[in-house]
Design an enzyme around this catalytic site. Structure first.
Site, short mmCIF file in Angstrom:
data_model
loop_
_atom_site.label_atom_id
_atom_site.label_comp_id
_atom_site.label_asym_id
_atom_site.label_seq_id
_atom_site.Cartn_x
_atom_site.Cartn_y
_atom_site.Cartn_z
N SER A 54 0.83 -1.20 0.00
CA SER A 54 0.00 0.00 0.00
C SER A 54 0.87 1.26 0.00
CB SER A 54 -0.95 -0.04 1.20
OG SER A 54 -1.96 0.93 1.08
N ASP A 80 -9.69 -4.97 -4.68
CA ASP A 80 -9.08 -3.97 -3.79
C ASP A 80 -9.96 -2.73 -3.78
OD1 ASP A 80 -7.46 -1.95 -2.60
OD2 ASP A 80 -5.65 -3.04 -3.17
N HIS A 127 -7.59 -5.54 -0.41
CA HIS A 127 -6.38 -4.72 -0.20
C HIS A 127 -5.45 -5.36 0.83
CE1 HIS A 127 -4.04 -1.05 -0.35
NE2 HIS A 127 -4.08 -0.95 0.97
#
Length: 329
Positions: A150, A280, A309
């Site tokens: 991320s 995601d 995610h």
């Protein structure tokens, strides 16, 4: 079929509200530290404000960065970069797995996050990458594999591009924010600024509840029909978030959403594995992983059907196996 439900569509959650006792516990944690006489003393403060000099490095601008360093010093190092608004604790499953395979594993808490200094400035990708470089240089890590999830994917990419010459062997980007999350004329597939303004508004209004809702819903895909939520995962995410500074997390939204990593990706020459889930809801796949893979000189792209995610946690066995295969190749 790729689903790109944005993070502005946070589903309302029926999860129980934050327990008062959890808040009382978090704010009254007792840190044990050694005095000059060797006796232990108690001080009621957050761990983020007190770091062990043996497991932290001080940056050029005076920020203490906490890190974990496990495994044989002679082994090949794997450096993990965590996501927003978490800490190095988010990588424990991967760190335990790889230290068990004989690797040296390192992860640090980003400035303003976890146990690192809660400073008022420097919450941007340039400082994040420089802080990572300070840890790497302090430990003299070479031939390292850098793995970023991320926001940590953006941090890792900028580190490799600007600081990683002669020190990096490979790079892995997982559910990562590059090339650019924000919608612009040059990036029409990005998310509008109103999405990120909404995140800032919710954080400022009460981040404890906001973090609980975020972890209970889109981050791990627990808001999807038939999904079985894990209280342990949710509360661990909330715990990590609440350890950090609200100001760092607030400013960090701009860092992960508005930083353009295009030139960083173009300059990276080491083999890079790009992993992403097609469900995601935080970093929509269509405007991230495939575009990054095209910009990178030596990339391998893998997109997983239906994964969220936070797939490093929800599908750790799968991700660990993919990482091991790439690292050992």
């Amino acid at each position: 079929m790729v689903r790109n439900k944005s993070i502005s569509q946070l589903a309302s959650t029926s999860r129980r509200k934050v327990l008062a006792s959890a808040l009382i516990y978090a704010t009254s944690l007792t840190v044990r530290s050694s005095s000059a006489t060797g006796k232990e003393k108690d001080s009621s403060t957050f761990p983020a404000q007190r770091t062990d000099p043996m497991t932290s490095v001080t940056t050029k601008d005076g920020v203490q960065i906490f890190y974990k360093d496990w495994g044989p010093k002679s082994a090949q190092p794997i450096v993990f970069h965590h996501g927003w608004p978490l800490s190095s604790d988010d990588w424990e499953t991967q760190m335990l797995f790889f230290v068990g395979k004989g690797y040296r594993v390192i992860a640090h808490d980003r400035r303003g996050h976890g146990r690192s200094s809660q400073v008022s400035d420097g919450h941007d990708m340039d400082h994040y990458a420089a802080d990572a470089a300070a840890v790497v240089e302090h430990l003299d890590l070479r031939n390292a594999i850098h793995v970023g999830h991320s926001t940590g994917g953006g941090q890792a990419a900028r580190y490799v591009a600007r600081h990683g010459k002669d020190r990096v062997a490979k790079l892995v980007l997982i559910s990562a924010v590059p090339p650019l999350m924000l919608k612009t004329e040059a990036n029409p597939g990005g998310l509008p600024i109103e999405v990120f303004d909404g995140l800032r508004k919710q954080l400022a209004a009460g981040r404890s509840q906001f973090y609980l809702d975020f972890a209970s819903g889109p981050f791990y895909g627990f808001n999807r029909p038939g999904a079985k939520a894990s209280d342990a995962i949710i509360w661990n995410w909330w715990r990590q978030g609440m350890m950090g500074g609200a100001n760092a997390h607030y400013d960090g939204i701009k860092a992960f959403s508005e930083t353009d990593f295009t030139e960083d990706l173009k300059s990276i020459t080491v083999p890079t594995l790009v992993l992403h889930g097609d469900d995601d809801q935080i970093v929509p796949v269509a405007d991230s992983a495939p575009l990054s893979a095209k910009l990178l000189k030596r990339s391998t792209l893998k997109i997983y059907e239906g994964l969220p995610h936070g797939m490093c946690t929800t599908h750790a066995d799968l991700i660990n196996a993919e990482l091991l295969s790439f690292i050992a190749a």
